[in-house]
Design a protein around this motif. Structure first.
Motif, short mmCIF file in Angstrom:
data_model
loop_
_atom_site.label_atom_id
_atom_site.label_comp_id
_atom_site.label_asym_id
_atom_site.label_seq_id
_atom_site.Cartn_x
_atom_site.Cartn_y
_atom_site.Cartn_z
N GLU A 90 -6.91 2.27 -2.27
CA GLU A 90 -5.53 1.94 -1.90
C GLU A 90 -4.54 2.36 -2.98
O GLU A 90 -3.42 2.79 -2.68
N ALA A 93 -4.10 6.05 -2.49
CA ALA A 93 -3.22 6.31 -1.35
C ALA A 93 -1.77 5.98 -1.69
O ALA A 93 -0.85 6.72 -1.31
N ARG A 134 -1.02 -0.86 5.71
CA ARG A 134 -1.02 0.43 6.42
C ARG A 134 0.37 1.07 6.37
O ARG A 134 0.48 2.30 6.23
N LEU A 137 0.80 2.69 2.96
CA LEU A 137 -0.15 3.74 2.60
C LEU A 137 -0.13 4.94 3.54
O LEU A 137 -0.50 6.04 3.13
N ALA A 138 0.28 4.74 4.80
CA ALA A 138 0.23 5.83 5.79
C ALA A 138 0.96 7.10 5.34
O ALA A 138 0.50 8.21 5.63
N LEU A 146 -7.30 7.32 4.63
CA LEU A 146 -6.82 6.19 5.42
C LEU A 146 -7.91 5.63 6.32
O LEU A 146 -8.00 4.41 6.51
N ASP A 150 -9.27 1.87 6.31
CA ASP A 150 -9.31 1.07 7.54
C ASP A 150 -10.67 0.40 7.70
O ASP A 150 -10.75 -0.78 8.08
#
Length: 222
Positions: A90, A93, A134, A137-138, A146, A150
């Motif tokens: 994370e 990301a 999300r 980070l998306a 990702l 998830d």
């Protein structure tokens, strides 16, 4: 020509079974009976076996010689592993997403965390928590990363549900607010530090299982 159809059925079966495992409706050690599941979904054994492989890849099921496929148990070592993996992935990301985070994205993430603060039960809190992460980070634009995150969130949710399904306690997530404040100030390093600490947090809580046995369960809250 039947492969795409089998894949679609397998995805649906694995999704339903994953939801049951995560919610605690299927307890650790419970056997996943191929014949029963095929009959329930009106499917052949081919997509059921593929669904089992997908659950194993997510860490939600385990195949054992002469014992078949069972719901995976979890212990402190696994909880720590998931927490460390989430922290590393994370943060990676977030570093890639940070240059693309707009005010509207940060506002959406804040709305998600406020929804979590006001959640009446663990299921709605988990959904809001996952949406917060999300949303931030998306924008990293790394689909494989990702997807891995998830999967880890699904395992984290299982720990969370196991610990809180019988007695949910609403609370304000101060770490989420601190991450947002740092990002709004352009302090990516501070946001990454708080995020890593946040997802590494591990707690322990006694829970009573459906069979009436009380046991301690480890959980990741974040």
């Amino acid at each position: 020509m039947t492969q795409p159809k089998d894949d679609t059925i397998a995805a649906r079966i694995s999704k339903v079974l994953a939801e049951r495992i995560i919610a605690g409706n299927l307890e650790p050690g419970a056997r996943l009976r191929q014949d029963h599941i095929a009959a329930e979904f009106g499917a052949s054994h081919v997509p059921v076996r593929e669904a089992f492989r997908r659950l194993e890849a997510q860490g939600l099921a385990i195949s054992e010689p002469r014992r078949g496929v069972r719901v995976a148990a979890f212990d402190l070592a696994e909880v720590k592993e998931v927490a460390e993996m989430r922290a590393a992935l994370e943060v990676l990301a977030l570093r890639h997403a940070a240059p693309h985070l707009t005010a509207s994205i940060l506002d959406a993430a804040e709305q998600a965390t406020h929804a979590g603060d006001n959640s009446p039960d663990v299921a709605s809190w988990e959904a809001a928590n996952r949406l917060f992460h999300r949303t931030l980070l998306a924008p990293c634009g790394m689909p494989r990363l990702l997807a891995a995150i998830d999967d880890l969130h699904a395992v984290s949710a299982r720990f969370l549900f196991a610990a809180w399904q019988s007695a949910w306690e609403a609370r304000t997530d101060h770490d989420h607010l601190a991450i947002l404040a740092a990002l709004r100030d352009g302090n990516i390093e501070e946001a990454a530090t708080v995020l890593a600490r946040h997802v590494r947090w591990i707690g322990q809580k006694p829970v009573r299982t459906a069979s009436g046995v009380t046991r301690k369960v480890f959980t990741i809250v974040g």
